[in-house]
Design a protein around this motif. Structure first.
Motif, PDB file in Angstrom:
ATOM      1  N   GLY A 273       0.779  -1.229   0.000  1.00 30.49           N
ATOM      2  CA  GLY A 273       0.000   0.000   0.000  1.00 30.49           C
ATOM      3  C   GLY A 273       0.808   1.274   0.000  1.00 30.49           C
ATOM      4  N   ILE A 274       2.128   1.189  -0.172  1.00 32.95           N
ATOM      5  CA  ILE A 274       2.991   2.371  -0.142  1.00 32.95           C
ATOM      6  C   ILE A 274       3.866   2.376  -1.389  1.00 32.95           C
ATOM      7  CG2 ILE A 274       4.765   3.633   1.138  1.00 32.95           C
ATOM      8  CD1 ILE A 274       3.777   2.242   3.675  1.00 32.95           C
ATOM      9  N   TRP A 275       3.847   3.496  -2.109  1.00 27.09           N
ATOM     10  CA  TRP A 275       4.573   3.608  -3.369  1.00 27.09           C
ATOM     11  C   TRP A 275       5.413   4.874  -3.387  1.00 27.09           C
ATOM     12  CZ3 TRP A 275       3.964  -0.099  -7.291  1.00 27.09           C
ATOM     13  CH2 TRP A 275       2.965  -1.067  -7.048  1.00 27.09           C
ATOM     14  N   THR A 276       6.558   4.807  -4.045  1.00 27.19           N
ATOM     15  CA  THR A 276       7.379   5.984  -4.291  1.00 27.19           C
ATOM     16  C   THR A 276       7.267   6.352  -5.766  1.00 27.19           C
ATOM     17  OG1 THR A 276       8.951   5.605  -2.496  1.00 27.19           O
ATOM     18  CG2 THR A 276       9.720   6.904  -4.364  1.00 27.19           C
ATOM     19  N   LEU A 277       6.918   7.615  -6.025  1.00 26.38           N
ATOM     20  CA  LEU A 277       6.768   8.117  -7.383  1.00 26.38           C
ATOM     21  C   LEU A 277       7.785   9.217  -7.641  1.00 26.38           C
ATOM     22  CD1 LEU A 277       3.905   6.807  -6.789  1.00 26.38           C
ATOM     23  CD2 LEU A 277       2.991   8.471  -8.408  1.00 26.38           C
ATOM     24  N   GLU A 278       8.381   9.182  -8.823  1.00 27.02           N
ATOM     25  CA  GLU A 278       9.240  10.267  -9.278  1.00 27.02           C
ATOM     26  C   GLU A 278       8.483  11.051 -10.330  1.00 27.02           C
ATOM     27  OE1 GLU A 278      13.206   9.234 -10.377  1.00 27.02           O
ATOM     28  OE2 GLU A 278      13.430   7.805  -8.723  1.00 27.02           O
ATOM     29  N   LEU A 279       8.404  12.365 -10.139  1.00 26.05           N
ATOM     30  CA  LEU A 279       7.630  13.243 -10.998  1.00 26.05           C
ATOM     31  C   LEU A 279       8.544  14.242 -11.687  1.00 26.05           C
ATOM     32  CD1 LEU A 279       4.747  14.072  -8.470  1.00 26.05           C
ATOM     33  CD2 LEU A 279       4.866  12.166 -10.077  1.00 26.05           C
TER      34      LEU A 279
ATOM     35  N   GLY B  46       6.635   4.632  10.850  1.00 29.75           N
ATOM     36  CA  GLY B  46       5.928   4.256   9.637  1.00 29.75           C
ATOM     37  C   GLY B  46       6.325   5.106   8.444  1.00 29.75           C
ATOM     38  N   VAL B  47       5.313   5.631   7.726  1.00 34.90           N
ATOM     39  CA  VAL B  47       5.565   6.455   6.558  1.00 34.90           C
ATOM     40  C   VAL B  47       6.167   7.794   6.964  1.00 34.90           C
ATOM     41  CG1 VAL B  47       4.526   7.354   4.425  1.00 34.90           C
ATOM     42  CG2 VAL B  47       3.611   5.309   5.464  1.00 34.90           C
ATOM     43  N   GLY B  48       6.217   8.092   8.265  1.00 31.66           N
ATOM     44  CA  GLY B  48       6.867   9.308   8.744  1.00 31.66           C
ATOM     45  C   GLY B  48       8.345   9.370   8.424  1.00 31.66           C
ATOM     46  N   LEU B  49       8.928   8.265   7.978  1.00 31.32           N
ATOM     47  CA  LEU B  49      10.328   8.311   7.547  1.00 31.32           C
ATOM     48  C   LEU B  49      10.472   9.102   6.246  1.00 31.32           C
ATOM     49  CD1 LEU B  49      13.255   7.388   7.981  1.00 31.32           C
ATOM     50  CD2 LEU B  49      12.704   5.279   6.752  1.00 31.32           C
ATOM     51  N   ALA B  50       9.426   9.113   5.420  1.00 34.91           N
ATOM     52  CA  ALA B  50       9.517   9.777   4.116  1.00 34.91           C
ATOM     53  C   ALA B  50       9.776  11.276   4.230  1.00 34.91           C
ATOM     54  CB  ALA B  50       8.250   9.501   3.303  1.00 34.91           C
TER      55      ALA B  50
ATOM     56  N   GLU C 228      26.983  13.481  16.521  1.00 33.72           N
ATOM     57  CA  GLU C 228      26.423  12.146  16.340  1.00 33.72           C
ATOM     58  C   GLU C 228      25.135  12.226  15.522  1.00 33.72           C
ATOM     59  OE1 GLU C 228      27.633   9.265  17.287  1.00 33.72           O
ATOM     60  OE2 GLU C 228      29.287   9.941  18.579  1.00 33.72           O
ATOM     61  N   LEU C 229      24.978  11.281  14.591  1.00 33.38           N
ATOM     62  CA  LEU C 229      23.750  11.191  13.805  1.00 33.38           C
ATOM     63  C   LEU C 229      23.040   9.895  14.177  1.00 33.38           C
ATOM     64  CD1 LEU C 229      24.971  12.320  10.258  1.00 33.38           C
ATOM     65  CD2 LEU C 229      24.014  13.727  12.105  1.00 33.38           C
ATOM     66  N   VAL C 230      21.814  10.008  14.656  1.00 30.61           N
ATOM     67  CA  VAL C 230      21.070   8.867  15.181  1.00 30.61           C
ATOM     68  C   VAL C 230      19.708   8.807  14.505  1.00 30.61           C
ATOM     69  CG1 VAL C 230      20.039   7.840  17.251  1.00 30.61           C
ATOM     70  CG2 VAL C 230      22.235   9.047  17.414  1.00 30.61           C
ATOM     71  N   LEU C 231      19.367   7.650  13.931  1.00 26.60           N
ATOM     72  CA  LEU C 231      18.037   7.417  13.380  1.00 26.60           C
ATOM     73  C   LEU C 231      17.388   6.280  14.152  1.00 26.60           C
ATOM     74  CD1 LEU C 231      15.692   7.583  11.363  1.00 26.60           C
ATOM     75  CD2 LEU C 231      17.030   6.112   9.811  1.00 26.60           C
ATOM     76  N   LEU C 232      16.222   6.564  14.712  1.00 28.43           N
ATOM     77  CA  LEU C 232      15.414   5.578  15.420  1.00 28.43           C
ATOM     78  C   LEU C 232      14.110   5.436  14.647  1.00 28.43           C
ATOM     79  CD1 LEU C 232      15.975   7.016  19.021  1.00 28.43           C
ATOM     80  CD2 LEU C 232      17.379   5.330  17.795  1.00 28.43           C
ATOM     81  N   TYR C 233      13.856   4.248  14.110  1.00 31.39           N
ATOM     82  CA  TYR C 233      12.756   4.066  13.172  1.00 31.39           C
ATOM     83  C   TYR C 233      11.875   2.917  13.617  1.00 31.39           C
ATOM     84  CZ  TYR C 233      10.405   2.985   8.712  1.00 31.39           C
ATOM     85  OH  TYR C 233       9.479   2.720   7.740  1.00 31.39           O
ATOM     86  N   GLY C 234      10.569   3.188  13.745  1.00 32.94           N
ATOM     87  CA  GLY C 234       9.613   2.169  14.126  1.00 32.94           C
ATOM     88  C   GLY C 234       8.595   1.914  13.033  1.00 32.94           C
ATOM     89  N   SER C 235       8.261   0.640  12.836  1.00 27.67           N
ATOM     90  CA  SER C 235       7.258   0.243  11.846  1.00 27.67           C
ATOM     91  C   SER C 235       6.297  -0.737  12.507  1.00 27.67           C
ATOM     92  CB  SER C 235       7.932  -0.416  10.641  1.00 27.67           C
ATOM     93  OG  SER C 235       6.971  -0.942   9.737  1.00 27.67           O
ATOM     94  N   ARG C 236       5.077  -0.807  11.987  1.00 28.14           N
ATOM     95  CA  ARG C 236       4.127  -1.753  12.563  1.00 28.14           C
ATOM     96  C   ARG C 236       4.553  -3.196  12.347  1.00 28.14           C
ATOM     97  NH1 ARG C 236      -1.928   0.668  11.123  1.00 28.14           N
ATOM     98  NH2 ARG C 236      -1.760   2.551  12.436  1.00 28.14           N
ATOM     99  N   SER C 237       5.183  -3.470  11.214  1.00 25.92           N
ATOM    100  CA  SER C 237       5.595  -4.834  10.883  1.00 25.92           C
ATOM    101  C   SER C 237       6.842  -4.781  10.020  1.00 25.92           C
ATOM    102  CB  SER C 237       4.482  -5.565  10.137  1.00 25.92           C
ATOM    103  OG  SER C 237       4.312  -5.003   8.852  1.00 25.92           O
TER     104      SER C 237
ATOM    105  N   ALA D 276       7.180  -5.935   7.102  1.00 27.84           N
ATOM    106  CA  ALA D 276       6.785  -5.651   5.717  1.00 27.84           C
ATOM    107  C   ALA D 276       6.639  -4.159   5.465  1.00 27.84           C
ATOM    108  CB  ALA D 276       5.474  -6.359   5.382  1.00 27.84           C
ATOM    109  N   GLY D 277       6.401  -3.379   6.507  1.00 25.50           N
ATOM    110  CA  GLY D 277       6.190  -1.953   6.352  1.00 25.50           C
ATOM    111  C   GLY D 277       7.441  -1.112   6.422  1.00 25.50           C
ATOM    112  N   VAL D 278       8.599  -1.722   6.616  1.00 24.78           N
ATOM    113  CA  VAL D 278       9.848  -0.958   6.727  1.00 24.78           C
ATOM    114  C   VAL D 278      10.200  -0.369   5.365  1.00 24.78           C
ATOM    115  CG1 VAL D 278      12.310  -1.091   7.230  1.00 24.78           C
ATOM    116  CG2 VAL D 278      10.681  -2.340   8.656  1.00 24.78           C
ATOM    117  N   LEU D 279      10.396   0.944   5.326  1.00 26.08           N
ATOM    118  CA  LEU D 279      10.704   1.645   4.077  1.00 26.08           C
ATOM    119  C   LEU D 279      12.209   1.736   3.838  1.00 26.08           C
ATOM    120  CD1 LEU D 279       8.267   4.713   4.282  1.00 26.08           C
ATOM    121  CD2 LEU D 279       7.831   2.448   3.305  1.00 26.08           C
ATOM    122  N   TYR D 280      12.559   1.916   2.576  1.00 26.76           N
ATOM    123  CA  TYR D 280      13.918   2.258   2.170  1.00 26.76           C
ATOM    124  C   TYR D 280      14.969   1.309   2.772  1.00 26.76           C
ATOM    125  CZ  TYR D 280      11.322   6.691   1.636  1.00 26.76           C
ATOM    126  OH  TYR D 280      10.386   7.658   1.339  1.00 26.76           O
TER     127      TYR D 280
END
Length: 282
Positions: free
Chosen positions: A32-38, A125-129, A147-156, A158-162
């Motif tokens: 259900g999540i797509w990346t489009l280049e325009l 979730g999609v908040g990473l975009a 320091e550069l720190v990324l903390l990323y949470g997804s529901r599952s 399958a939903g992990v982006l990038y």
């Protein structure tokens, strides 16, 4: 590595009139999540800052506010979740489809203010975009930050982006932790909520700037956890997308207390919007 160039506020005509952009590439990121280049039909590229958004119009269906997830070779990149009629139509747009675009609109992540500080990025979730452009900028200008720190949470899982990009960011020296709400035994990573990643994360709370994006309840809990770690509320930034309709502050539909999100945001310091976040979005 792509970086963002400074953007000027759009003229009134550009802010209100959609320009034709053709879909040149479409990639499925997750269910259900797509990346489009325009690509602009008239050849003039947009130059949004990380954190800004555009209003994207699916002709005959409607318009929606979408955060910019990148710019590459003059192409505008959006990662979109199909959650309604307009976003479903946008996600279904195959190469050659023409969409309308207004913008760039809104303000941006505080990348200049964060120079010299540790930077903590928390995404759900999609908040990473909406944070992707900021993350690319941080790495492209690595010497200007601590320091550069990324903390990323997804529901599952399958939903992990990038996924490939997350690994590349790790190789480039960013601390990247990913956690999912629930998973089967095949998931090798952590299970739980993204707030659980904040207490052990490696950063100096007295010299840090945090950028948070995701569902509002997630941002509220993460902001409080960052405050508990000692980051000042004025150094915690959140991105809101409250019921935007016109994108320019004229219709008033995105009003949140004394602020209009599309005009004054979408990026705010937590101390400014915390009192209003308990108000349910209509």
């Amino acid at each position: 590595m792509a970086t963002f160039s400074p953007a000027e506020a759009p003229a009134e005509g550009r802010a209100m009139t959609p320009r034709p952009f053709a879909v040149v590439h479409r990639r499925r990121e997750a269910p259900g999540i797509w990346t489009l280049e325009l690509e602009p039909v008239d050849g003039e590229p947009l130059r949004p800052l990380p954190g800004q958004f555009t209003m994207v119009y699916a002709f005959g269906i409607g318009e929606v506010a979408l955060s910019v997830s990148g710019v590459r070779d003059g192409r505008l990149i959006h990662t979109v979740a199909a959650v309604g009629a307009v976003t479903t139509a946008i996600c279904a747009s195959r190469p050659g489809t023409v969409l309308g675009v207004r913008g760039p609109l809104g303000n941006s992540w505080p990348l200049e203010r964060a120079q010299g500080s540790d930077v903590v990025v928390v995404a759900g979730g999609v908040g990473l975009a909406p944070l992707r452009g900021a993350l690319r900028h941080l790495l492209a200008n690595r010497g200007e930050y601590g320091e550069l720190v990324l903390l990323y949470g997804s529901r599952s899982p399958a939903g992990v982006l990038y996924r490939a990009e997350l690994e590349r960011w790790r190789r480039l020296g960013m601390s990247v932790d990913v956690i999912v709400d629930a998973a089967g035994p095949e998931w090798p990573g952590q299970v739980g909520f993204v707030t659980e990643l904040i207490p052990p994360a490696r950063f100096d709370p007295d010299a840090s700037v945090a950028m948070v994006c995701g569902p509002e309840i997630m941002m509220t809990h993460c902001a409080r956890a960052l405050l508990d770690r000692g980051i000042a509320a004025e150094d915690v930034y959140v991105s809101l997308e409250r019921s935007m309709r016109c994108g320019t502050g004229h219709c008033g539909h995105c009003q949140l207390g004394p602020t209009l999100v599309c005009r004054d945001g979408p990026v705010y310091t937590y101390d400014r919007v915390a009192p209003a976040l308990h108000v349910r979005e209509l």
